[in-house]
Design a protein around this motif. Structure first.
Motif, PDB file in Angstrom:
ATOM      1  N   ARG A 260       0.810  -1.223   0.000  1.00 18.04           N
ATOM      2  CA  ARG A 260       0.000   0.000   0.000  1.00 18.04           C
ATOM      3  C   ARG A 260       0.839   1.266   0.000  1.00 18.04           C
ATOM      4  NH1 ARG A 260      -4.730   0.094   4.041  1.00 18.04           N
ATOM      5  NH2 ARG A 260      -4.633  -2.117   4.534  1.00 18.04           N
ATOM      6  N   HIS A 261       1.868   1.292   0.843  1.00 17.33           N
ATOM      7  CA  HIS A 261       2.726   2.487   0.904  1.00 17.33           C
ATOM      8  C   HIS A 261       4.155   2.106   0.544  1.00 17.33           C
ATOM      9  CE1 HIS A 261      -0.461   4.592   2.999  1.00 17.33           C
ATOM     10  NE2 HIS A 261      -0.565   3.555   3.803  1.00 17.33           N
ATOM     11  N   GLY A 262       4.899   3.089   0.071  1.00 20.38           N
ATOM     12  CA  GLY A 262       6.312   2.857  -0.217  1.00 20.38           C
ATOM     13  C   GLY A 262       6.475   1.982  -1.442  1.00 20.38           C
ATOM     14  N   GLU A 263       7.746   1.600  -1.721  1.00 26.50           N
ATOM     15  CA  GLU A 263       7.940   0.794  -2.915  1.00 26.50           C
ATOM     16  C   GLU A 263       8.820  -0.422  -2.655  1.00 26.50           C
ATOM     17  OE1 GLU A 263      11.271   3.613  -4.973  1.00 26.50           O
ATOM     18  OE2 GLU A 263       9.154   4.219  -5.004  1.00 26.50           O
ATOM     19  N   SER A 264       8.749  -1.387  -3.574  1.00 23.05           N
ATOM     20  CA  SER A 264       9.521  -2.621  -3.433  1.00 23.05           C
ATOM     21  C   SER A 264      11.007  -2.336  -3.633  1.00 23.05           C
ATOM     22  CB  SER A 264       9.052  -3.644  -4.458  1.00 23.05           C
ATOM     23  OG  SER A 264       9.948  -4.733  -4.487  1.00 23.05           O
ATOM     24  N   LYS A 265      11.846  -3.056  -2.867  1.00 23.50           N
ATOM     25  CA  LYS A 265      13.290  -2.887  -3.012  1.00 23.50           C
ATOM     26  C   LYS A 265      13.872  -3.991  -3.877  1.00 23.50           C
ATOM     27  CE  LYS A 265      12.113  -0.217   0.220  1.00 23.50           C
ATOM     28  NZ  LYS A 265      10.810  -0.262   0.902  1.00 23.50           N
ATOM     29  N   LEU A 266      12.980  -4.837  -4.374  1.00 21.07           N
ATOM     30  CA  LEU A 266      13.439  -5.937  -5.208  1.00 21.07           C
ATOM     31  C   LEU A 266      13.772  -5.383  -6.589  1.00 21.07           C
ATOM     32  CD1 LEU A 266      12.017  -9.338  -4.740  1.00 21.07           C
ATOM     33  CD2 LEU A 266      12.236  -8.666  -7.089  1.00 21.07           C
ATOM     34  N   ASP A 267      15.054  -5.289  -6.911  1.00 20.15           N
ATOM     35  CA  ASP A 267      15.416  -4.773  -8.231  1.00 20.15           C
ATOM     36  C   ASP A 267      16.105  -5.881  -9.023  1.00 20.15           C
ATOM     37  OD1 ASP A 267      17.878  -4.957  -7.060  1.00 20.15           O
ATOM     38  OD2 ASP A 267      18.119  -2.805  -6.789  1.00 20.15           O
ATOM     39  N   THR A 268      16.570  -5.541 -10.208  1.00 23.51           N
ATOM     40  CA  THR A 268      17.130  -6.599 -11.053  1.00 23.51           C
ATOM     41  C   THR A 268      18.353  -7.253 -10.407  1.00 23.51           C
ATOM     42  OG1 THR A 268      18.137  -4.766 -12.197  1.00 23.51           O
ATOM     43  CG2 THR A 268      16.398  -5.930 -13.358  1.00 23.51           C
ATOM     44  N   LEU A 269      19.109  -6.472  -9.648  1.00 21.20           N
ATOM     45  CA  LEU A 269      20.306  -7.063  -9.070  1.00 21.20           C
ATOM     46  C   LEU A 269      19.999  -8.069  -7.965  1.00 21.20           C
ATOM     47  CD1 LEU A 269      22.838  -4.174  -9.342  1.00 21.20           C
ATOM     48  CD2 LEU A 269      22.976  -6.400 -10.408  1.00 21.20           C
ATOM     49  N   VAL A 270      18.744  -8.086  -7.520  1.00 18.55           N
ATOM     50  CA  VAL A 270      18.348  -9.109  -6.564  1.00 18.55           C
ATOM     51  C   VAL A 270      18.458 -10.483  -7.218  1.00 18.55           C
ATOM     52  CG1 VAL A 270      16.369 -10.069  -5.349  1.00 18.55           C
ATOM     53  CG2 VAL A 270      16.951  -7.673  -5.079  1.00 18.55           C
ATOM     54  N   ALA A 271      18.171 -10.526  -8.519  1.00 21.08           N
ATOM     55  CA  ALA A 271      18.324 -11.777  -9.271  1.00 21.08           C
ATOM     56  C   ALA A 271      19.784 -12.203  -9.242  1.00 21.08           C
ATOM     57  CB  ALA A 271      17.860 -11.581 -10.709  1.00 21.08           C
ATOM     58  N   TRP A 272      20.644 -11.236  -9.342  1.00 21.93           N
ATOM     59  CA  TRP A 272      22.081 -11.499  -9.280  1.00 21.93           C
ATOM     60  C   TRP A 272      22.454 -12.122  -7.927  1.00 21.93           C
ATOM     61  CZ3 TRP A 272      26.299 -11.719 -12.148  1.00 21.93           C
ATOM     62  CH2 TRP A 272      27.533 -11.635 -11.501  1.00 21.93           C
ATOM     63  N   GLU A 273      21.963 -11.526  -6.861  1.00 24.62           N
ATOM     64  CA  GLU A 273      22.267 -12.041  -5.529  1.00 24.62           C
ATOM     65  C   GLU A 273      21.725 -13.452  -5.351  1.00 24.62           C
ATOM     66  OE1 GLU A 273      22.319  -8.073  -2.775  1.00 24.62           O
ATOM     67  OE2 GLU A 273      20.423  -9.089  -3.045  1.00 24.62           O
ATOM     68  N   PHE A 274      20.585 -13.693  -5.972  1.00 22.73           N
ATOM     69  CA  PHE A 274      19.991 -15.026  -5.921  1.00 22.73           C
ATOM     70  C   PHE A 274      20.931 -16.033  -6.572  1.00 22.73           C
ATOM     71  CE2 PHE A 274      17.290 -18.157  -8.175  1.00 22.73           C
ATOM     72  CZ  PHE A 274      16.790 -18.809  -7.072  1.00 22.73           C
ATOM     73  N   GLY A 275      21.473 -15.657  -7.735  1.00 27.16           N
ATOM     74  CA  GLY A 275      22.438 -16.520  -8.424  1.00 27.16           C
ATOM     75  C   GLY A 275      23.660 -16.774  -7.553  1.00 27.16           C
ATOM     76  N   MET A 276      24.117 -15.732  -6.869  1.00 26.80           N
ATOM     77  CA  MET A 276      25.285 -15.873  -5.976  1.00 26.80           C
ATOM     78  C   MET A 276      24.984 -16.871  -4.858  1.00 26.80           C
ATOM     79  SD  MET A 276      27.928 -13.367  -6.281  1.00 26.80           S
ATOM     80  CE  MET A 276      28.218 -12.453  -4.765  1.00 26.80           C
ATOM     81  N   LEU A 277      23.783 -16.789  -4.324  1.00 25.37           N
ATOM     82  CA  LEU A 277      23.417 -17.695  -3.231  1.00 25.37           C
ATOM     83  C   LEU A 277      23.424 -19.140  -3.723  1.00 25.37           C
ATOM     84  CD1 LEU A 277      22.322 -18.337  -0.381  1.00 25.37           C
ATOM     85  CD2 LEU A 277      20.040 -17.875  -1.230  1.00 25.37           C
ATOM     86  N   ILE A 278      22.805 -19.377  -4.894  1.00 28.38           N
ATOM     87  CA  ILE A 278      22.764 -20.729  -5.450  1.00 28.38           C
ATOM     88  C   ILE A 278      24.205 -21.226  -5.697  1.00 28.38           C
ATOM     89  CG2 ILE A 278      22.013 -22.153  -7.413  1.00 28.38           C
ATOM     90  CD1 ILE A 278      19.539 -21.297  -6.213  1.00 28.38           C
ATOM     91  N   ALA A 279      25.017 -20.372  -6.330  1.00 26.24           N
ATOM     92  CA  ALA A 279      26.396 -20.766  -6.630  1.00 26.24           C
ATOM     93  C   ALA A 279      27.167 -21.052  -5.346  1.00 26.24           C
ATOM     94  CB  ALA A 279      27.091 -19.669  -7.433  1.00 26.24           C
ATOM     95  N   ASP A 280      26.964 -20.220  -4.352  1.00 23.19           N
ATOM     96  CA  ASP A 280      27.694 -20.402  -3.097  1.00 23.19           C
ATOM     97  C   ASP A 280      27.340 -21.733  -2.457  1.00 23.19           C
ATOM     98  OD1 ASP A 280      29.389 -19.588  -0.929  1.00 23.19           O
ATOM     99  OD2 ASP A 280      27.577 -19.264   0.232  1.00 23.19           O
TER     100      ASP A 280
END
Ligand code: GDD
Ligand code: MN
Length: 368
Positions: A216-236
């Protein structure tokens, strides 16, 4: 009051809420928690990464009138997972829930999660969008597709079969967390996935469906680089025990830097007719600068340097890489004079130089 009475008053459930610019949502969330958690001894810990909109001040103002509310403010740090982890560590309750601040998670689920943990042989209860009774609300097709792809990828590292490993809404016994804490990657957005992948044994999980609400208020902090971090987590989780993922990235960016170097060198010698020495020096600086910024955005995304620290980081990176070159040439010479072929000597120099650059810059340039 004697000790037993005090123990009766102790908190049973801590709700950890990571926040970044959520000032407008805090008051409403606390109200909703209060309504949903009647009869339960609970507290809420907001972990705020120094939001500019006064979220932390707002939380403290509410906390002043209500001891169930606490604020953990982190300075110069960002990261949803690490915020959650530190919030959990600040709790001593037997049960802990993690929940977003933006009212997208259904607080009505909390008492049911707690009931399940109390009475059933479970470690973890997850608020799930992908089982009966759950849903992703009014998401666009694009985000729904990305989410389902990520869910499938995450099965690679999950030890437990679960429909919504990307959920940001779940509750667990604190021992479960304590057993995994030292193995967590703590990178990026996916704290649940991290927990599922890092626990020494498969967790006993139950999922409860809920409808993901609109922010309702404010905005999402999920940006494209979150996908990058996700890849890092999987790789790690897949190869991190063999070789640090950051080192691989650092090396790959180093190779890109070599191309930058050659391009600049070629242009300066051919196009600008500079002397070779000047061109080579200029190209080195360009390549180091390129590597520094790319590493700052990708390899060290969670510790990104900004402002004055960015400049200091860049200068330290030049210095470290400068010494790296000396080490590189020294080792290569040593190997070469020991009568190995030129290319083996060259590779030895590059490897030693890169390990030096990586190790020392991780300590001085991107220090924790
Ligand atoms: N302390 C801190 N630091 N909090 C953060 C940060 C950060 O760097 N980034 C985001 N948050 C907080 C937000 O303020 C919010 O309370 C919560 O984390 C989730 O952030 P959103 O920006 O609202 O994320 P979302 O709605 O796009 O993603 C949610 O759904 C995903 C599933 O699709 C989250 O719950 C994810 O964890 C979840 O995977
Ligand atoms: Mn959200």
């Amino acid at each position: 009051m004697d000790k037993t009475e005090l123990a009766l008053d102790s908190v049973e459930l801590t709700v950890v809420v990571p926040t970044f610019n959520e000032a407008e949502n805090i008051g409403l969330l606390v109200q909703k928690l209060d309504q949903a958690l009647g009869g339960i001894r609970w507290e809420v810990i907001f972990v705020d990464d120094d939001s500019r909109d006064g979220t932390a001040e707002h939380v403290r103002r509410l906390a002043h009138a209500d001891p169930r509310i606490r604020c953990l403010q982190r300075i110069g740090r960002r990261g949803l997972s690490s915020a959650c982890i530190e919030g959990v560590l600040a709790s001593s309750a037997p049960y802990v829930a993690i929940m977003d601040a933006d009212l997208q998670h259904d607080e009505e689920l909390l008492p049911r999660m707690l009931g399940a943990l109390r009475t059933e042989p479970l470690d973890l209860v997850v608020g799930s969008r992908y089982i009966d009774g759950g849903g992703i609300g009014e998401w666009g097709k694009g985000r729904a597709k990305i989410s389902s792809l990520a869910t499938r990828l995450s099965r690679l590292i999950c030890k437990t079969e679960i429909a919504d490993p990307m959920s940001g809404f779940f509750m667990f016994r604190r021992e479960v967390f304590e057993h995994a804490i030292r193995r967590l990657s703590s990178q990026g957005f996916k704290i649940l996935l991290d927990l599922l992948a890092s626990s020494p044994r498969p967790l006993r999980v139950k999922e409860l469906g809920y409808e993901f609400r609109l922010r309702r208020h404010g905005e999402s902090k999920l940006d494209t680089l979150v996908a990058w971090e996700f890849g890092m987590l999987i790789a790690d989780k897949l190869i991190g025990h063999l070789i640090p993922v950051r080192f691989i990235l650092f090396g790959m960016i180093g190779v890109l830097g070599l191309f930058v170097h050659l391009a600049v060198l070629g242009l300066s010698v051919r196009g600008l007719a500079l002397t070779f020495t000047t061109a080579q020096a200029g190209a080195s600086i360009m390549a180091m600068t390129f590597n520094f910024f790319l590493n700052n955005i990708l390899t060290y995304r969670d510790q990104r340097l900004k402002g004055a620290r960015l400049l200091r980081g860049l200068l330290s990176f030049y210095l470290i890489c400068g010494i790296g070159v000396v080490a590189n040439v020294g080792i290569a010479n040593y190997v070469f004079t020991a009568h190995y072929t030129w290319w083996l000597a060259g590779i030895a120099g590059v490897v030693v130089g890169s390990v030096w650059n990586y190790a020392v810059s991780s300590i001085f340039t991107w220090k924790r």
